[in-house]
Design a protein around this motif. Structure first.
Motif, PDB file in Angstrom:
ATOM      1  N   VAL A 109      -4.617   3.488   7.344  1.00 28.85           N
ATOM      2  CA  VAL A 109      -4.229   4.888   7.231  1.00 28.85           C
ATOM      3  C   VAL A 109      -5.241   5.701   8.023  1.00 28.85           C
ATOM      4  O   VAL A 109      -6.424   5.758   7.684  1.00 28.85           O
ATOM      5  N   GLU A 122      -6.392   8.950  -7.621  1.00 30.78           N
ATOM      6  CA  GLU A 122      -7.401   8.588  -6.641  1.00 30.78           C
ATOM      7  C   GLU A 122      -8.751   8.386  -7.317  1.00 30.78           C
ATOM      8  O   GLU A 122      -9.076   9.025  -8.298  1.00 30.78           O
ATOM      9  N   LEU A 161      -6.789  10.240  -0.255  1.00 26.47           N
ATOM     10  CA  LEU A 161      -5.450   9.641  -0.242  1.00 26.47           C
ATOM     11  C   LEU A 161      -5.483   8.283   0.456  1.00 26.47           C
ATOM     12  O   LEU A 161      -4.842   7.331   0.017  1.00 26.47           O
ATOM     13  N   ALA A 162      -6.209   8.241   1.562  1.00 19.77           N
ATOM     14  CA  ALA A 162      -6.259   7.009   2.355  1.00 19.77           C
ATOM     15  C   ALA A 162      -6.919   5.876   1.565  1.00 19.77           C
ATOM     16  O   ALA A 162      -6.395   4.768   1.502  1.00 19.77           O
ATOM     17  N   SER A 179      -7.194   5.551  -1.642  1.00 19.86           N
ATOM     18  CA  SER A 179      -6.446   5.119  -2.818  1.00 19.86           C
ATOM     19  C   SER A 179      -5.113   4.482  -2.440  1.00 19.86           C
ATOM     20  O   SER A 179      -4.417   3.940  -3.291  1.00 19.86           O
ATOM     21  N   SER A 180      -4.764   4.520  -1.150  1.00 22.30           N
ATOM     22  CA  SER A 180      -3.503   3.903  -0.717  1.00 22.30           C
ATOM     23  C   SER A 180      -3.586   2.390  -0.764  1.00 22.30           C
ATOM     24  O   SER A 180      -2.562   1.714  -0.793  1.00 22.30           O
ATOM     25  N   THR A 198       0.875  -1.178   0.000  1.00 16.43           N
ATOM     26  CA  THR A 198       0.000   0.000   0.000  1.00 16.43           C
ATOM     27  C   THR A 198       0.912   1.227   0.000  1.00 16.43           C
ATOM     28  O   THR A 198       2.077   1.134   0.396  1.00 16.43           O
ATOM     29  N   ALA A 199       0.403   2.349  -0.452  1.00 16.13           N
ATOM     30  CA  ALA A 199       1.194   3.578  -0.427  1.00 16.13           C
ATOM     31  C   ALA A 199       0.277   4.786  -0.374  1.00 16.13           C
ATOM     32  O   ALA A 199      -0.674   4.890  -1.144  1.00 16.13           O
ATOM     33  N   VAL A 200       0.576   5.672   0.571  1.00 15.99           N
ATOM     34  CA  VAL A 200      -0.142   6.942   0.621  1.00 15.99           C
ATOM     35  C   VAL A 200       0.660   7.911  -0.236  1.00 15.99           C
ATOM     36  O   VAL A 200       1.812   8.208   0.071  1.00 15.99           O
ATOM     37  N   VAL A 201       0.072   8.368  -1.320  1.00 18.00           N
ATOM     38  CA  VAL A 201       0.790   9.220  -2.268  1.00 18.00           C
ATOM     39  C   VAL A 201       0.050  10.540  -2.430  1.00 18.00           C
ATOM     40  O   VAL A 201      -1.155  10.559  -2.635  1.00 18.00           O
ATOM     41  N   VAL A 232       5.538   9.708  -1.893  1.00 20.04           N
ATOM     42  CA  VAL A 232       5.009   8.690  -0.988  1.00 20.04           C
ATOM     43  C   VAL A 232       5.170   9.161   0.451  1.00 20.04           C
ATOM     44  O   VAL A 232       6.277   9.455   0.894  1.00 20.04           O
TER      45      VAL A 232
END
Ligand SMILES: Nc1nc2c(ncn2[C@@H]2O[C@H](COP(=O)(O)OP(=O)(O)OP(=O)(O)O)[C@@H](O)[C@H]2O)c(=O)[nH]1
Ligand SMILES: [Mg+2]
Ligand SMILES: [Zn+2]
Length: 320
Positions: free
Chosen positions: A83, A232, A104-105, A107-108, A59-62, A75
């Motif tokens: 998240v 997103e 953001l959360a 789409s992470s 997973t990644a918060v971008v 990132v």
């Protein structure tokens, strides 16, 4: 950069290996971020190493890079299971900021939570939490106080299960204070708000801390600008609008003037707040702009890539 190797005790300092520099030159999202698993090649005779590679992220918060008009992502947290969008219940709750961070959360790829901090301050924290739950369909909304420990149990549960919880939110939201409460120590420094209620950016690094009973908490610096990265989907964030939209007469309804629009009807009869629809539009517009930037960069890159690669390989020739 610090890396916690297998035994979790020793911290080695590591520099980027040329291979990683090459990867980052092609795509800045490859910059190692807190929570990443990396391949470190030790340097003989020294407590240092070279980071060769960032392993694929679960997973990644971008977010969009801070530079205005940048089409690249940054990132904020990698490999988090949860998240948590942290927002202080005092001095006030910013619903639009929560919606933006939830984008953001969601789409992470991690599970989004909303954690309303400082629940010891407002007179009726439950009423406030219910209000926030209206803008966070599908995400648990917790009212917590790091001061009294109230409301922390659901997070402690997830941590005991081995989850990594990433905290994102505005400066002064109480992220580091929450981390300290969860970890059970003063590992992150925290600071009081200015009198005007604006945060002062106490935390400047992204850090992952292990929790004694299991799991980890990843703290991030407060965000002033939270640009959408262009990938997103807002469907989850505005699930009830998506739901209404499926009942509009026209499949391509823009919910502006169309007859038989279920979204406008819901605003009309008060079931959908106008603020919510405005917020959806605003984020959608921003998303489209950013997606267009990314698109035109990708097109330009297709032609320029060969040249860039040649340069990079000349600089760092691959050893046989
Ligand atoms: N009353 C009360 N105050 C809290 C609580 N949690 C945090 N605070 C206060 O809020 C202020 C900001 O807390 P921080 O933890 O530094 O906030 P932060 O989100 O880490 O801020 P940045 O590092 O700048 O992003 C501090 O003065 C904390 O003492 C809480 O549960 N109750
Ligand atoms: Mg902090
Ligand atoms: Zn419509």
């Amino acid at each position: 950069m610090s890396v916690a190797p297998d035994d979790g005790v020793v911290t080695v300092t590591a520099a980027w290996a040329p291979a990683l520099e090459r990867a980052v030159a092609a795509d800045p999202v490859q910059v190692p971020a807190a929570g990443d698993w990396v391949v470190v090649v030790p340097v003989a005779g020294a407590r240092t190493g070279a980071v060769e590679r960032v392993l694929p992220r679960r997973t990644a918060v971008v977010r969009a890079q801070v530079a205005r008009g940048s089409s690249y992502g940054q990132v904020l947290a990698a490999n988090a299971d949860v998240v948590a969008v942290a927002e202080g219940m005092a001095p006030d709750v910013d619903l639009a900021r929560i919606e933006r961070l939830l984008a953001l959360a969601w789409s992470s790829g991690a599970e989004p939570y909303v954690v309303l901090t400082k629940a010891d301050l407002p007179a009726e924290p439950d009423v406030l939490a219910a209000e926030v739950a209206e803008v966070a369909p599908g995400a648990p909304v917790l009212a917590v106080s790091a001061l009294t420990g109230a409301g922390l149990e659901p997070l402690r549960d997830r941590l005991r299960g081995g989850a990594t919880v990433a905290l994102v939110g505005a400066s002064g939201a109480g992220k580091s204070t929450l981390l300290n409460a969860l970890v059970g120590g003063d590992v992150m420094s925290t600071r009081a708000l200015r009198v005007d209620g604006k945060g002062r950016h106490t935390t400047v690094t992204r850090e992952l801390h292990l929790v004694p009973g299991g799991g980890a908490v990843l703290d991030t610096p407060g965000l002033r600008t939270i640009g959408l990265a262009g990938e997103e989907a807002l469907d989850d964030v505005f699930a009830e609008i998506e739901d209404l939209a499926s009942r509009c007469r026209f499949a391509d309804c823009a919910h502006r003037t169309e007859p038989g629009c279920a979204v406008l009807a819901a605003v009309e009869d008060g079931t959908l707040p106008q603020r919510r629809l405005d917020s959806h539009r605003k984020l959608l517009r921003e998303l489209e702009h950013q997606a267009a930037r990314v698109d035109s960069r990708l097109r330009a890159e297709l032609t320029g890539r060969a040249r860039v690669q040649q340069r990079a390989y000349r600089r760092y020739p691959l050893r046989p």
